[in-house]
Write an enzyme that holds these catalytic residues in place. Structure first.
Site, short mmCIF file in Angstrom:
data_model
loop_
_atom_site.label_atom_id
_atom_site.label_comp_id
_atom_site.label_asym_id
_atom_site.label_seq_id
_atom_site.Cartn_x
_atom_site.Cartn_y
_atom_site.Cartn_z
CE LYS A 198 48.91 39.57 25.64
NZ LYS A 198 50.36 39.74 25.59
CG ASP A 233 55.70 39.98 24.18
OD1 ASP A 233 55.32 40.29 23.03
OD2 ASP A 233 55.06 39.18 24.90
C1 BGC Z 1 49.71 40.17 21.39
C2 BGC Z 1 51.14 40.32 20.96
C3 BGC Z 1 52.07 39.76 22.01
C4 BGC Z 1 51.67 38.33 22.35
C5 BGC Z 1 52.57 37.69 23.40
C6 BGC Z 1 49.42 38.74 21.83
O1 BGC Z 1 48.14 38.66 22.37
O2 BGC Z 1 48.84 40.51 20.36
O3 BGC Z 1 51.46 41.66 20.71
O4 BGC Z 1 53.39 39.78 21.53
O5 BGC Z 1 50.33 38.32 22.82
O6 BGC Z 1 52.59 38.40 24.58
#
Ligand code: BGC
Length: 492
Positions: A198, A233
């Site tokens: 992200k 989360d």
């Molecule tokens: C992460 C996860 C996370 C999800 C939602 C993803 O990019 O790898 O660990 O739960 O985003 O936030």
């Protein structure tokens, strides 16, 4: 993700319309009145490449389920990490005392205090604060990031009203730390970062214990607090939602990023090296890492190559909020380069990565006016183009293609989890309600995405099984879940 701009005031005229945007008043000649979009090879090919007919979607669901099984068998067995969360005991409702939650996973982080009053009173008081993370900290050092968080946490605690929140004497404050990135958990209160996603890329953190980073920063800032639970989360959402509804079996996040966590029977987890194989535990699938048989187009490939984590989280890059606007931008750019979509020139803004965001697509798809005035104003405000009606129609088609593919693929993922649960528990088959707790701005704010997802669910599960499944929007419940898990794993 917030929907950020207001609808323009529209004054229709004959053969053209005028509207005021935030920046200026201007006129768009809407000479094209036909309802059909004339041929555009880029769009036609894109639509074909993105198609997700039911039999194909079923293959995707099966491939995800296969990777789930492979990941449960051995570490690294499949695309899905299938991380053991060490959450075996879910909150019972009897938890009491003051606990905290810290949620880090996007451009904001959230701190929360929760005063739990046991079975009868449940959540007696709760307060939270959201703080935005300066972009430079998302790509800086771990000391900078965790130092910033600890400072904000300390000032949150300093503002606490003693009447509402009561810490028992002699006890240290306990925190549930929701860290929404792939982490290899080593216990309920420790885990090492596998990789960033992200758009985060804090240096030197991969392989480090994230709890130690936070504990150190809290100590440096004189904060009397310890991490009692480290949770994803998705796990937090599942735990928080289950506190109110026993039938919750799955927690899904569809926001900036995506993930799914679920309640698994320990007996079907070969890689679990524990003597006891009875009971259940929560698995964090990290399904964003799925990569097989996905309908990837040239636009997906190019976006991936330019991303901070090329080759990784390919499913996430097709279904989550951070990327959908960018895919549309790339398609529109190529349409501009090969046809006169927005006139003879390629608009400068259209060449800016991430200029178009998922919230803009949502606004575009909300437009119910005959001549797509809102679409026109979004294109003008964001890309600085004056688009003909035909061009606006094409833009809507591109958005719909990307949203439909994303929603349907997300639906296939949920079906993979539900079928896995069904195989081992037969709960839906015996008529038991099964709840998927859902959080994330993409799901919350994009009705078409939600509908495409739901359609895929019914197509793949069939009406009978689907009638036992409830998708429940449980907004911001992961903070409560993390605080509850801190309580369940309290050292006192
Ligand atoms: C992460 C996860 C996370 C999800 C939602 C993803 O990019 O790898 O660990 O739960 O985003 O936030």
């Amino acid at each position: 993700m917030s929907l950020m701009f207001a609808s323009p005031v529209v004054t229709p005229t004959v053969g053209a319309f005028t509207f005021s945007s935030r920046r200026s008043n201007y006129i768009v000649m809407s000479a094209v009145r036909s309802n059909s979009t004339s041929l555009c090879p880029v769009l036609t090919k894109f639509q074909k490449d993105c198609a997700t007919p039911t039999p194909y979607l079923r293959e995707v669901a099966n491939a995800i389920a296969d990777d789930m099984r492979a990941g449960l068998a051995v570490e690294g067995g499949g695309d899905l990490d299938m991380i053991l969360s060490y959450v075996d005991a879910l909150p019972s409702g009897n938890e009491e005392g003051l606990f905290y939650a810290l949620d880090l996973g996007g451009t904001n982080f959230r701190v929360r205090s929760v005063q739990l009053g046991g079975e009868k009173e449940r959540v007696v008081a709760t307060e939270s604060e959201q703080i935005s993370i300066p972009h430079k900290l998302m790509i800086g050092t771990s000391e900078e990031l965790f130092g910033f968080i600890a400072t904000k946490l300390a000032s949150f605690v300093a503002k606490e009203k003693p009447g509402r929140f009561r810490l028992e004497q002699g006890k240290e404050r306990e925190l549930g730390f929701t860290f929404s990135f792939p982490v290899k958990q080593t216990s309920i209160d420790s885990g090492t970062l596998i990789k960033w996603t992200k758009g985060f890329n804090v240096s030197g953190m991969e392989g480090k214990n994230v709890v130690a980073c936070l504990n150190e920063a809290m100590a440096v800032h004189g904060l009397d607090m310890r991490v009692s639970a480290l949770v994803n989360d998705g796990v937090g959402t599942l735990a928080g939602a289950k506190y109110w509804d026993e039938d919750v079996m799955v927690g899904v996040i569809l926001g900036t990023g995506t993930n799914a966590c679920y309640v698994e029977q320990k007996r079907v987890i070969p890689k679990l090296q524990s003597k006891s194989s009875s009971g259940t535990t929560i698995i964090n699938t990290e399904w964003g890492g799925f990569s097989k048989i996905l309908p990837r187009t040239i636009f997906d490939r190019e976006m991936d190559e330019k991303s901070l984590n090329p080759g990784e989280h390919l499913y996430e890059k097709m279904i989550s909020g951070m990327y959908l606007g960018e895919i549309v931008r790339r398609v529109l750019l190529q349409m501009c380069e090969t046809t006169d979509l927005f006139g003879p020139f390629v608009p400068v803004k259209l060449s800016t990565p991430f200029a178009l965001r998922t919230e803009h697509l949502c606004k575009i798809q909300e437009d119910k006016t005959d001549d797509l005035q809102i679409v026109g104003s979004v294109l003008y405000d964001i890309l600085e183009v004056e688009a003909s009606l035909e061009a606006r129609r094409r833009v809507v088609e591109v958005c719909d293609t990307v949203i439909k593919r994303g929603g349907r693929l997300a639906g296939a993922g949920i079906v993979a989890l539900l079928q896995k649960i069904e195989k081992d528990t037969k709960r839906m088959g015996s008529g038991k309600r099964t709840v998927v707790a859902m959080d994330g701005a993409l799901y919350e704010k994009y009705p078409q995405y939600r509908e495409y997802m739901q359609d895929a669910l019914v197509e793949l599960l069939g009406h009978k099984l689907a009638s036992y499944v409830a998708i429940k929007h449980t907004k911001d419940v992961s903070g409560l879940g993390a605080a509850l898990l801190a309580a369940t794993n309290s050292i006192y």
